[in-house]
Design an enzyme around this catalytic site. Structure first.
Site, PDB file in Angstrom:
ATOM      1  N   ASP A  66       0.793  -1.102  -0.583  1.00  0.00           N
ATOM      2  CA  ASP A  66      -0.012   0.189   0.098  1.00  0.00           C
ATOM      3  C   ASP A  66       0.908   1.379  -0.048  1.00  0.00           C
ATOM      4  O   ASP A  66       2.068   1.262   0.074  1.00  0.00           O
ATOM      5  CB  ASP A  66      -1.093  -0.125   1.100  1.00  0.00           C
ATOM      6  CG  ASP A  66      -2.043   0.925   0.851  1.00  0.00           C
ATOM      7  OD1 ASP A  66      -3.271   0.061   1.712  1.00  0.00           O
ATOM      8  OD2 ASP A  66      -2.075   1.729  -0.032  1.00  0.00           O
TER       9      ASP A  66
ATOM     10  N   GLU B 142     -10.408   7.081   5.011  1.00  0.00           N
ATOM     11  CA  GLU B 142      -8.983   6.164   5.719  1.00  0.00           C
ATOM     12  C   GLU B 142      -9.565   6.986   6.538  1.00  0.00           C
ATOM     13  O   GLU B 142     -10.239   7.149   7.988  1.00  0.00           O
ATOM     14  CB  GLU B 142      -7.852   6.527   4.616  1.00  0.00           C
ATOM     15  CG  GLU B 142      -7.871   5.811   3.296  1.00  0.00           C
ATOM     16  CD  GLU B 142      -6.575   5.683   2.817  1.00  0.00           C
ATOM     17  OE1 GLU B 142      -6.037   6.121   1.339  1.00  0.00           O
ATOM     18  OE2 GLU B 142      -5.561   5.342   3.488  1.00  0.00           O
TER      19      GLU B 142
END
Ligand code: GLC
Length: 646
Positions: free
Chosen positions: A317, A507
């Site tokens: 990521d 997020e």
């Protein structure tokens, strides 16, 4: 002076033996918790991969493993460093122009591709993007409801169709790889990524995750489909208190059977890429801290690549390697040795390239590991038909009727005064709430920008707000808009439609902090004020909530005659009026078919996916045809803003 007595060698040996045995036992427990799968290899493909691998220098191999962000690399640099993949993160557009057309996206992709093929003939570049609810970075694309809404539909065929339509849009822009679906099984709705999850039931996540991958990757070889990404491996949704990128404490069995369920579905669908999670895992049965997933060789290699026989590639990521002990965003042999094959290193890619090349030359990354990573990358790339048959048109970005159907099927009716819905064709309606005319609030995070903020309705020329949809359905004369509800008297109308909304987020920025709670009025007081102005003023109130998670809204529901969880519907507001208003053509009213894939809280501290006595359990929701309503008001806490127990 105290003499420190050394333990006798025998005791030391015994302790070492015990520790090794315990460690081995724990490792076995972790691996054995997952079902053993057999690799399915294609001999011709493998031969092509081996041939291509043999022709690559170490430098070219490192280039295949390096994934810069398009804002940080030019085609000339792709050629110079033999880079094999790029991405655009949320809010990354060609030339940083948010109005870029599909043809302009495609032209940039073709420039990167030409450069890559000059550097490594026959080995194409693949461009990844977060197309998580349609091709949500590209102007004009249809935005579908987020996964939490699709979970409420429970409709795998719909999810597969959405995957197929999303793939078409991604291909229209010249890209090859969607970083979707998220397969999180959320345990605490404070997590800012709750809306990216299909729900709390592992079997539902498995079923819908499989359908999403099938839709996205359909026609991959023929240039129609795109690479899908099973993410974020593993247990991203299980962190303590829902803290994004936090620590997930589970037993090996829970890890496999709850958080791993979606991956088994994705593997069954032939998913070709997996993204590692930022989160960490703690084996709560053996009290073993396994640390960050990006460095977890047991789970990335032992479980995923060996036990589950995953033959595709694992991508890290965004700067995830920098979170590993002893690593930086520019240098992390440990992540590659653990099993990361492509490193998403958006802006530090040059330093990473040079450091990784050196680490390989010095043997700190074994050549066998480099070759395994590149073999996997080549295997994936040779599955992608690079000649796309999809036209680079705005039309190819769009699937409005499919999105409208998804909106209709996802709405969950939590409260209803019998007979109020559907509104009649002749109804005069007062619409209140700023979100009623905001495509940003209607779409949520990952919409044109990363956070889904700093946008306006002009960024969504294809979109229809709820207000516009009501005006289309009832006529502008019958629909009056009063954003804060202060300018009109509800008693002059047949009904009030109030739209409340979470401010879009993505997020960790969407995490509910431990000093906060789930009370929507607490976090969005302006919404409570609007509802206060119109409630009980001579017209029934239909309240819709745009949210990325279940919230505590009993105080707001008590001021409403109908209360609808609308999630984040996306660009197709007509899907909302399809259920709010009786069909004009005399067809039967569809009613509300959405049912919760998360429990709905009865209190501001009911964060857990397994909370006892919620307002509504998983599967909850009304059709709108019930003859009787629950007349009792919902209980409201004495202290409206409690600090919840940790
Ligand atoms: C983000 C997300 C991940 C996304 C990636 C690229 O940090 O965690 O889901 O695919 O970066 O944008």
């Amino acid at each position: 002076m105290t003499m420190t007595r050394k333990p006798p060698p025998l005791l030391l040996a015994a302790a070492l033996l015990l520790a090794t045995a315990t460690g081995a036992a724990e490792t076995d427990a972790v691996v054995q918790a997952w079902p053993a799968r057999k690799p399915q290899r294609d001999a011709a493909l493998e031969a092509r991969v081996e041939m291509a691998l043999k022709g690559l220098s170490l430098r070219q191999k490192i280039g295949q493993m390096t994934q810069p962000e398009i804002r940080a690399i030019t085609p000339d640099e792709v050629r110079e460093y033999a880079i094999g993949t790029v991405l655009n993160g949320g809010g990354g557009w060609p030339g940083q122009d948010r109005t870029a057309t599909p043809a302009q996206w495609r032209a940039v992709s073709e420039a990167y591709q030409a450069a890559a093929l000059q550097a490594t003939p026959g080995i194409p570049l693949i461009w990844g993007t977060d197309a998580v609810h349609g091709h949500n970075n590209v102007r004009g694309a249809t935005l579908f409801p987020h996964n939490i809404a699709l979970g409420a539909t429970r409709d795998a065929d719909l999810v597969r169709d959405i995957g197929r339509a999303t793939a078409r849009a991604v291909r229209a822009s010249g890209l090859h790889w969607a970083f979707a679906p998220t397969l999180a099984v959320v345990q605490d709705v404070r997590w800012g990524r709750t809306y990216e999850s299909f729900g709390v039931d592992p079997e539902l996540v498995k079923r819908l995750g499989r359908a999403s991958v099938e839709g996205l990757q359909e026609g991959l070889k023929e240039g129609r489909g795109v690479l899908a990404t099973a993410k974020h491996y593993v247990a991203d949704g299980g962190t303590r208190r829902g803290i994004d990128q936090g620590v997930s404490p589970t037993t090996p069995t829970e890890l496999a059977q709850v958080h791993g369920a979606g991956y088994l579905g994705a593997l069954d669908a032939g998913v070709l890429t997996v993204m590692a999670s930022f989160s960490s895992w703690t084996d709560s049965a053996a009290y073993v801290e396994h640390g960050k997933m990006h460095g977890n060789r047991l789970l990335l290699t032992g479980v995923l690549k060996e036990r589950l026989a995953f033959d595709g590639l694992v991508v890290s990521d965004w700067d995830g390697i920098g979170q590993l002990p002893g690593c930086s965003n520019e240098d992390c042999p440990a992540a590659i040795n653990a099993g990361i094959d492509i490193v998403m290193v958006p802006f530090h890619w040059k330093a990473f390239f040079n450091n990784t090349l050196r680490a390989a030359e010095q043997g700190r990354i074994p050549m066998a590991r480099i070759d395994d990573a590149v073999r996997r990358i080549l295997r994936v790339k040779f599955n992608v038909g690079m000649a796309s048959s999809v036209p680079a048109t705005v039309d190819a970005l769009q699937a409005p009727e499919l999105a409208r159907r998804a909106v209709r099927e996802s709405l969950v009716l939590l409260k209803h005064k019998p007979g109020l819905l559907p509104l009649k064709q002749t109804s005069r309606v007062l619409v209140v709430g700023a979100a009623a005319d905001s495509l940003a609030h209607q779409s949520g995070g990952w919409s044109m920008t990363w956070q889904g903020r700093d946008t306006s309705n002009t960024d969504y020329p294809q979109g229809t707000t709820l207000l516009a949809a009501l005006r289309q359905r009832l006529g502008t004369a019958q629909v009056v808009y009063d954003a804060d509800g202060s300018m009109h008297n509800p008693k002059d109308f047949d009904a009030v439609v109030a739209v409340l909304a979470e401010t879009p987020y993505a997020e960790g920025e969407g995490d509910v902090r431990i000093t906060e709670n789930l009370r929507h009025s607490h976090r969005h007081p302006q919404d409570a004020a609007v509802l206060q102005r119109v409630a009980g003023r001579g017209a029934p109130v239909v309240t819709l909530l745009y949210s990325g998670r279940p919230l505590y809204v009993s105080d707001l529901a008590n001021k409403s005659d109908a209360f609808i969880a609308a999630w984040q519907p996306g660009t197709e507001g007509m899907g909302l009026t399809d259920v709010l208003v009786a069909p004009a053509d005399g067809k039967p009213w569809p009613g509300f078919t959405g049912r919760l894939s998360f429990p709905w809280p009865a209190g501001p501290c009911q964060f857990s996916a397994h909370a006892a006595n919620p307002w509504w359990p998983v599967g909850g929701g009304l059709s709108g045809r019930e003859a009787r309503a629950d007349a009792k008001p919902l209980p409201e806490p004495a202290d409206p803003q409690p600090i919840c127990p940790l």
